[in-house]
Design a protein around this motif. Sequence first.
Motif, PDB file in Angstrom:
ATOM      1  N   ALA A 186       0.593  -1.243   0.167  1.00  0.00           N
ATOM      2  CA  ALA A 186      -0.032  -0.019  -0.045  1.00  0.00           C
ATOM      3  C   ALA A 186       1.024   1.242   0.019  1.00  0.00           C
ATOM      4  O   ALA A 186       1.985   1.090   0.294  1.00  0.00           O
ATOM      5  CB  ALA A 186      -0.887  -0.077   1.117  1.00  0.00           C
ATOM      6  N   GLU A 187       0.224   2.492  -0.355  1.00  0.00           N
ATOM      7  CA  GLU A 187       0.809   3.679  -0.365  1.00  0.00           C
ATOM      8  C   GLU A 187       1.387   4.167   0.974  1.00  0.00           C
ATOM      9  O   GLU A 187       2.114   5.028   1.214  1.00  0.00           O
ATOM     10  CB  GLU A 187       0.074   4.772  -0.899  1.00  0.00           C
ATOM     11  CG  GLU A 187       0.052   4.577  -2.493  1.00  0.00           C
ATOM     12  CD  GLU A 187      -0.905   5.642  -3.000  1.00  0.00           C
ATOM     13  OE1 GLU A 187      -1.248   6.551  -2.502  1.00  0.00           O
ATOM     14  OE2 GLU A 187      -1.041   5.530  -4.421  1.00  0.00           O
ATOM     15  N   ALA A 188       0.531   3.396   2.208  1.00  0.00           N
ATOM     16  CA  ALA A 188       0.871   3.911   3.319  1.00  0.00           C
ATOM     17  C   ALA A 188       0.807   2.827   4.462  1.00  0.00           C
ATOM     18  O   ALA A 188      -0.017   1.858   4.042  1.00  0.00           O
ATOM     19  CB  ALA A 188      -0.240   5.189   3.805  1.00  0.00           C
ATOM     20  N   PRO A 189       1.397   3.046   5.714  1.00  0.00           N
ATOM     21  CA  PRO A 189       1.122   1.919   6.523  1.00  0.00           C
ATOM     22  C   PRO A 189      -0.505   1.689   7.085  1.00  0.00           C
ATOM     23  O   PRO A 189      -1.086   2.921   6.713  1.00  0.00           O
ATOM     24  CB  PRO A 189       1.993   2.258   7.674  1.00  0.00           C
ATOM     25  CG  PRO A 189       2.485   3.583   7.568  1.00  0.00           C
ATOM     26  CD  PRO A 189       2.329   3.846   6.098  1.00  0.00           C
ATOM     27  N   PRO A 190      -0.732   0.845   7.766  1.00  0.00           N
ATOM     28  CA  PRO A 190      -2.126   0.603   7.947  1.00  0.00           C
ATOM     29  C   PRO A 190      -2.888   1.756   8.772  1.00  0.00           C
ATOM     30  O   PRO A 190      -3.847   2.023   8.442  1.00  0.00           O
ATOM     31  CB  PRO A 190      -2.206  -0.711   8.884  1.00  0.00           C
ATOM     32  CG  PRO A 190      -0.915  -1.489   8.391  1.00  0.00           C
ATOM     33  CD  PRO A 190       0.181  -0.473   7.888  1.00  0.00           C
ATOM     34  N   ASP A 191      -1.908   2.273   9.697  1.00  0.00           N
ATOM     35  CA  ASP A 191      -2.732   3.284  10.547  1.00  0.00           C
ATOM     36  C   ASP A 191      -2.589   4.699   9.902  1.00  0.00           C
ATOM     37  O   ASP A 191      -3.339   5.578  10.356  1.00  0.00           O
ATOM     38  CB  ASP A 191      -1.863   3.656  11.806  1.00  0.00           C
ATOM     39  CG  ASP A 191      -0.506   3.797  11.680  1.00  0.00           C
ATOM     40  OD1 ASP A 191       0.233   3.379  10.579  1.00  0.00           O
ATOM     41  OD2 ASP A 191       0.128   4.358  12.513  1.00  0.00           O
ATOM     42  N   LEU A 192      -2.146   4.887   8.738  1.00  0.00           N
ATOM     43  CA  LEU A 192      -2.137   6.081   7.862  1.00  0.00           C
ATOM     44  C   LEU A 192      -2.831   5.636   6.441  1.00  0.00           C
ATOM     45  O   LEU A 192      -2.847   6.809   5.605  1.00  0.00           O
ATOM     46  CB  LEU A 192      -0.701   6.606   7.587  1.00  0.00           C
ATOM     47  CG  LEU A 192      -0.014   7.012   8.984  1.00  0.00           C
ATOM     48  CD1 LEU A 192       1.419   7.580   8.494  1.00  0.00           C
ATOM     49  CD2 LEU A 192      -0.761   8.110   9.722  1.00  0.00           C
ATOM     50  N   LEU A 193      -3.508   4.572   6.354  1.00  0.00           N
ATOM     51  CA  LEU A 193      -4.073   4.369   5.000  1.00  0.00           C
ATOM     52  C   LEU A 193      -5.456   5.036   4.830  1.00  0.00           C
ATOM     53  O   LEU A 193      -5.667   5.361   3.673  1.00  0.00           O
ATOM     54  CB  LEU A 193      -4.581   2.838   5.269  1.00  0.00           C
ATOM     55  CG  LEU A 193      -4.602   2.330   3.721  1.00  0.00           C
ATOM     56  CD1 LEU A 193      -3.597   2.300   2.737  1.00  0.00           C
ATOM     57  CD2 LEU A 193      -5.115   0.557   3.898  1.00  0.00           C
TER      58      LEU A 193
END
Length: 109
Positions: free
Chosen positions: A70-77
Amino acid sequence: EYCVEIIPVVLNFRRQPLGAVDYLEICRQFDTVLLADVPQMNIQRRSEARRFITLIDTLYDNKMQLICSAEAPPDLLFALHNNLSDYDQHHAKVLIGDLDIAKVRRQNA
């Protein structure tokens, strides 16, 4: 001998409005899903975020293996912005609850 069937899933949540029935069919036919390039989502993309949540829930409920980038880690998705209307703030809170972002942040701490 054990053979694992992997499906590389290319989902464009804007162009392909798939739902739980579609995801259940994927679960029926494959053991592992490779999901690449999940975009960072925001409140303006709430339909896509909702479909993504449905996909993840369906994969989890069916004990599927998921390999994901993903473009971002899970907590910043799911990105939040400070200047949201009351309507968008409400929907953002609902989506954050569905994504269980607070739990992900605690696990990564």
